[in-house]
Design a protein around this motif. Sequence first.
Motif, PDB file in Angstrom:
ATOM      1  N   ASP A 191       0.847  -1.182   0.000  1.00 11.85           N
ATOM      2  CA  ASP A 191       0.000   0.000   0.000  1.00 11.85           C
ATOM      3  C   ASP A 191       0.892   1.245   0.000  1.00 11.85           C
ATOM      4  OD1 ASP A 191      -2.269  -1.565   0.122  1.00 11.85           O
ATOM      5  OD2 ASP A 191      -2.421  -1.454   2.309  1.00 11.85           O
ATOM      6  N   ILE A 192       0.505   2.224  -0.755  1.00  5.23           N
ATOM      7  CA  ILE A 192       1.337   3.420  -0.888  1.00  5.23           C
ATOM      8  C   ILE A 192       0.876   4.451   0.139  1.00  5.23           C
ATOM      9  CG2 ILE A 192       2.197   5.191  -2.448  1.00  5.23           C
ATOM     10  CD1 ILE A 192       1.249   3.387  -4.777  1.00  5.23           C
ATOM     11  N   PRO A 193       1.736   4.856   1.046  1.00  7.49           N
ATOM     12  CA  PRO A 193       1.322   5.880   2.018  1.00  7.49           C
ATOM     13  C   PRO A 193       1.121   7.229   1.334  1.00  7.49           C
ATOM     14  CG  PRO A 193       3.660   5.414   2.243  1.00  7.49           C
ATOM     15  CD  PRO A 193       3.126   4.421   1.260  1.00  7.49           C
ATOM     16  N   ASP A 194       0.248   8.027   1.894  1.00 10.31           N
ATOM     17  CA  ASP A 194       0.054   9.375   1.380  1.00 10.31           C
ATOM     18  C   ASP A 194       1.251  10.247   1.739  1.00 10.31           C
ATOM     19  OD1 ASP A 194      -2.397   8.700   0.335  1.00 10.31           O
ATOM     20  OD2 ASP A 194      -3.540   9.489   2.034  1.00 10.31           O
ATOM     21  N   PHE A 195       1.423  11.313   0.966  1.00 11.12           N
ATOM     22  CA  PHE A 195       2.459  12.278   1.283  1.00 11.12           C
ATOM     23  C   PHE A 195       2.016  13.186   2.426  1.00 11.12           C
ATOM     24  CE2 PHE A 195       3.821  11.892  -3.353  1.00 11.12           C
ATOM     25  CZ  PHE A 195       4.981  11.201  -3.050  1.00 11.12           C
ATOM     26  N   VAL A 196       2.969  13.801   3.051  1.00 14.67           N
ATOM     27  CA  VAL A 196       2.743  14.916   3.963  1.00 14.67           C
ATOM     28  C   VAL A 196       3.400  16.135   3.328  1.00 14.67           C
ATOM     29  CG1 VAL A 196       3.226  15.880   6.242  1.00 14.67           C
ATOM     30  CG2 VAL A 196       2.658  13.449   5.999  1.00 14.67           C
ATOM     31  N   TRP A 197       2.666  17.217   3.218  1.00 14.74           N
ATOM     32  CA  TRP A 197       3.225  18.440   2.635  1.00 14.74           C
ATOM     33  C   TRP A 197       3.946  19.180   3.759  1.00 14.74           C
ATOM     34  CZ3 TRP A 197       3.112  19.252  -2.548  1.00 14.74           C
ATOM     35  CH2 TRP A 197       3.618  20.475  -3.014  1.00 14.74           C
ATOM     36  N   ASP A 198       5.255  19.037   3.786  1.00 16.80           N
ATOM     37  CA  ASP A 198       6.000  19.521   4.941  1.00 16.80           C
ATOM     38  C   ASP A 198       6.952  20.666   4.607  1.00 16.80           C
ATOM     39  OD1 ASP A 198       7.780  18.021   3.472  1.00 16.80           O
ATOM     40  OD2 ASP A 198       8.299  16.628   5.082  1.00 16.80           O
ATOM     41  N   ILE A 199       6.617  21.419   3.572  1.00 18.83           N
ATOM     42  CA  ILE A 199       7.361  22.633   3.261  1.00 18.83           C
ATOM     43  C   ILE A 199       6.383  23.792   3.174  1.00 18.83           C
ATOM     44  CG2 ILE A 199       9.250  21.480   2.063  1.00 18.83           C
ATOM     45  CD1 ILE A 199       7.900  22.215  -0.583  1.00 18.83           C
ATOM     46  N   GLY A 200       6.864  24.975   3.385  1.00 19.50           N
ATOM     47  CA  GLY A 200       6.034  26.167   3.290  1.00 19.50           C
ATOM     48  C   GLY A 200       6.392  26.977   2.060  1.00 19.50           C
ATOM     49  N   GLY A 201       5.625  28.039   1.852  1.00 18.57           N
ATOM     50  CA  GLY A 201       5.955  28.979   0.793  1.00 18.57           C
ATOM     51  C   GLY A 201       5.361  28.691  -0.556  1.00 18.57           C
ATOM     52  N   VAL A 202       4.839  27.474  -0.761  1.00 15.09           N
ATOM     53  CA  VAL A 202       4.184  27.142  -2.027  1.00 15.09           C
ATOM     54  C   VAL A 202       2.844  26.489  -1.708  1.00 15.09           C
ATOM     55  CG1 VAL A 202       6.321  26.867  -3.337  1.00 15.09           C
ATOM     56  CG2 VAL A 202       5.342  24.904  -2.171  1.00 15.09           C
ATOM     57  N   PRO A 203       1.863  26.611  -2.598  1.00 15.90           N
ATOM     58  CA  PRO A 203       0.575  25.954  -2.351  1.00 15.90           C
ATOM     59  C   PRO A 203       0.748  24.454  -2.195  1.00 15.90           C
ATOM     60  CG  PRO A 203       0.409  27.514  -4.181  1.00 15.90           C
ATOM     61  CD  PRO A 203       1.858  27.391  -3.853  1.00 15.90           C
ATOM     62  N   GLY A 204       0.018  23.873  -1.259  1.00 13.55           N
ATOM     63  CA  GLY A 204       0.081  22.432  -1.047  1.00 13.55           C
ATOM     64  C   GLY A 204      -0.459  21.662  -2.233  1.00 13.55           C
ATOM     65  N   GLY A 205       0.068  20.470  -2.436  1.00 13.68           N
ATOM     66  CA  GLY A 205      -0.386  19.633  -3.535  1.00 13.68           C
ATOM     67  C   GLY A 205      -1.377  18.578  -3.077  1.00 13.68           C
ATOM     68  N   ASP A 206      -1.573  17.581  -3.912  1.00 11.10           N
ATOM     69  CA  ASP A 206      -2.470  16.465  -3.613  1.00 11.10           C
ATOM     70  C   ASP A 206      -1.668  15.403  -2.873  1.00 11.10           C
ATOM     71  OD1 ASP A 206      -4.274  14.418  -3.512  1.00 11.10           O
ATOM     72  OD2 ASP A 206      -4.377  14.100  -5.691  1.00 11.10           O
ATOM     73  N   ASN A 207      -1.903  15.274  -1.578  1.00 11.25           N
ATOM     74  CA  ASN A 207      -1.135  14.324  -0.776  1.00 11.25           C
ATOM     75  C   ASN A 207      -1.561  12.878  -0.975  1.00 11.25           C
ATOM     76  OD1 ASN A 207       0.486  16.293   0.359  1.00 11.25           O
ATOM     77  ND2 ASN A 207      -0.872  16.624   2.106  1.00 11.25           N
ATOM     78  N   SER A 208      -2.749  12.668  -1.543  1.00 12.76           N
ATOM     79  CA  SER A 208      -3.223  11.300  -1.732  1.00 12.76           C
ATOM     80  C   SER A 208      -2.404  10.594  -2.801  1.00 12.76           C
ATOM     81  CB  SER A 208      -4.697  11.305  -2.142  1.00 12.76           C
ATOM     82  OG  SER A 208      -5.112   9.990  -2.503  1.00 12.76           O
ATOM     83  N   ASN A 209      -1.984   9.381  -2.498  1.00 14.64           N
ATOM     84  CA  ASN A 209      -1.260   8.561  -3.461  1.00 14.64           C
ATOM     85  C   ASN A 209      -2.065   7.350  -3.911  1.00 14.64           C
ATOM     86  OD1 ASN A 209       1.118  10.065  -3.802  1.00 14.64           O
ATOM     87  ND2 ASN A 209       1.957   9.302  -1.866  1.00 14.64           N
ATOM     88  N   ALA A 210      -3.364   7.458  -3.820  1.00 16.81           N
ATOM     89  CA  ALA A 210      -4.222   6.370  -4.285  1.00 16.81           C
ATOM     90  C   ALA A 210      -4.114   6.227  -5.797  1.00 16.81           C
ATOM     91  CB  ALA A 210      -5.668   6.638  -3.881  1.00 16.81           C
ATOM     92  N   VAL A 211      -4.066   4.988  -6.259  1.00 12.59           N
ATOM     93  CA  VAL A 211      -4.095   4.680  -7.693  1.00 12.59           C
ATOM     94  C   VAL A 211      -5.246   3.694  -7.888  1.00 12.59           C
ATOM     95  CG1 VAL A 211      -2.766   3.920  -9.694  1.00 12.59           C
ATOM     96  CG2 VAL A 211      -1.586   4.974  -7.757  1.00 12.59           C
ATOM     97  N   PRO A 212      -6.469   4.182  -7.983  1.00 12.70           N
ATOM     98  CA  PRO A 212      -7.642   3.297  -7.905  1.00 12.70           C
ATOM     99  C   PRO A 212      -7.910   2.484  -9.164  1.00 12.70           C
ATOM    100  CG  PRO A 212      -8.331   5.571  -8.235  1.00 12.70           C
ATOM    101  CD  PRO A 212      -6.843   5.608  -8.019  1.00 12.70           C
ATOM    102  N   ILE A 213      -7.327   2.877 -10.298  1.00  9.36           N
ATOM    103  CA  ILE A 213      -7.582   2.158 -11.549  1.00  9.36           C
ATOM    104  C   ILE A 213      -6.255   1.827 -12.213  1.00  9.36           C
ATOM    105  CG2 ILE A 213      -9.829   3.239 -11.919  1.00  9.36           C
ATOM    106  CD1 ILE A 213      -8.351   5.081 -13.986  1.00  9.36           C
ATOM    107  N   ASP A 214      -6.325   1.003 -13.273  1.00  7.74           N
ATOM    108  CA  ASP A 214      -5.116   0.661 -14.005  1.00  7.74           C
ATOM    109  C   ASP A 214      -5.099   1.362 -15.353  1.00  7.74           C
ATOM    110  OD1 ASP A 214      -6.814  -0.779 -15.701  1.00  7.74           O
ATOM    111  OD2 ASP A 214      -5.672  -2.651 -15.557  1.00  7.74           O
TER     112      ASP A 214
END
Length: 718
Positions: A489-512
């Motif tokens: 299972d792929i863990p989600d990211f944590v956005w741990d830097i400042g100064g830029v807009p946060g991204g999509d932390n989810s690493n789900a890949v639900p389809i092929d």
Amino acid sequence: MKNHLRFFRFALVMIMLVIICANAPVASASSQTKKIGLQPGLVSDLYDTGDPVLTDIWVDAVNGSDSNDGSTPASAFRTLTAAWNSIPTTNPLTQGRRINLQPGTYTESMIPNYWENRYGTFIAPIFIRGNGSSRGEVVLQGTVNMYNVHYIYFENLSMIFNGDVFHCELCNHILLRNTVLNGGMFAHETIKVNQSQYLYVENSDISGSYENAIDYVAVQYGHVVNSQIHAADDWCAYFKGGSAYLRFESNVVYDCGTGGFTAGQGTGFQYMTSPWLQYETYDIKVVNNVIHDTEGAGLGVNGGYNILMAYNTLYRVGSTSHVIEVVFGGRTCDGQAGDPGRELCQQNLNLGGWGTTAVDNGSNSVHIPDRNVFIYNNIVYNPAGFQSQWQHFAIYDSRTNPAGTNAPSPAHTDTNLNIRGNVIWNGDSGMALGIEGNSDACTASNPTCNETQLRADNAINTVEPLLVNPSTGDFHINGTWAAGVTTYDIPDFVWDIGGVPGGDNSNAVPIDFEGVTRTGSNPPGAFFGGGSDTIFGDVTSSYWAWPFIERLYNAGITGGCNTSPLMYCPESSVTRAQMAIFILRGIHGSAYVPPTASGAVFADVPLGAFAVDWIEQLAAEGVTAGCGGGNYCPDASITRAQMAIFLLRGEHGSTYVPPVGTGAVFGDVPAGAFAVDWIEQLAAEGITSGCGGGNYCPDANVTRAEMAVFLVRAFSLP
């Protein structure tokens, strides 16, 4: 665009980008994107163009004239330049435009030199659409060089030019859908995008560069999906220079030099845009791709933050180097002291960016580190006789950055680097991992990346992947070998830097790759399911009309266009002789045999002619009266307008008369047009939804793939 022009414009670029960022709407699920598929009914994120009200502008390279007003097909412009110049340049549009390009070749002299300063909006965009039945019927033979444009959508056409094909600077909401872009191996970059946002490339074919097929610098938001990217001597594609929030999914990447795809590379500091001034890339998702036949690495990260590379299938990669790399990005201040634009390097440095103002001497570039790179559940398969030259991975030791660059020093490539669940078959058991001699990268002190962990969490030369038939493009898993490997299972990211807009932390890949839902035990690679044998060698299960073609075969209506091997020729046009067989089998069933012909019904269909029995029976049943002059024109291709008549007469009988058409169903079939009644009834019965963009393309030839769809729907074939 040449470097001196880029420098000259760059200050204006920076000012305008601030304006764009402040006013551009965010691509939310409700307003900008929708879930539709790689083939009908499957799932992939495609850009939603909405339902705008559009004014049509017509262009006809063969029959048009720039003295016309372009308002109808009969009064079409001749050049795309005239159509583009008819669009206002001052303010955002309140009424959208749709430039309809009739089939033909539009030479360089018929295309604008610069596509500048046009401001579409989401509710009033600018479509530039090929009006043929396929993207190959409308060809632009020149560079499309765009600057400061908003909401421009290219659809269903080809851009083929021996040079740079598509360049976009300071662009906002650009769509390339169902396009071919080919630089003939003379392109520096086939697609080059700088300092832009919301770029969407879908269902396209991009090739022909002596460097990169796709090169993004400082591009934020968008995707490249369901496309073929190939024939490039450097990396086939990379995102760099502070590019962010991009998805690279369900593509086929092949015939690449330096490598397949990399997140990050090296950038001139002055070309980056605030606030994305530190890492080369942020929040890049590279999933469900097939990457094959690359000299260098199949996948790479060169200065990336929160980079996901998961469920990709790599085949025959790394012959001159290694198969996967996680290395440094580079940062310089391009040009010589005093060159216009170099002052931006100091400005970006003052904003906290990682970079330099020094003139590049080949050894003083800034090393851009990697952080939070997740490489999960990929297949890397180099079959017997093919292997990487040196090792499996390239993961570099730390490096010291020059003082005054703001960049971390030492810089590292392995900070929270996770490589797990991958199946790698490359050379023999003696092939080096590539980290054995490192002093501090992926050594025993790194809990997420070290030799023991890499060998425990990945199947490295312990399980040989079997794929159905890579030589014919079928990279499905073959057999049950994948059940014996462990994916994670792929863990989600944590956005741990400042100064830029946060991204999509989810690493789900639900389809092929094919849109199949990943459930339960999830095998590695781009395909969740194993290979399923398709009937025709030239119609894969990912082809848009595959289920209709196989239903047509199973119903006994077609035996294909070739028997050994069995082929269907889906993109070939249907002739009037072939159509007679299709229609009568649709009416009467696969076992039907028509009466013996006389050879006296049509002058151009004598006894012994191909399909003569079928053609004369079609006439006897009142479905056709021929093409005029006592002839049938058996070898002529059938148009989509003609097909509407044939299908409905075949379905309802020779005396059938459809309701009177309104002219309001399709933009290119007005009241009074040939077969308008039949075309609108065909749509009313759900047999067709047109050719896209609100059009029907009545004069386009019917392909064998389209014929399969028409017949299955018209005659309700199982």
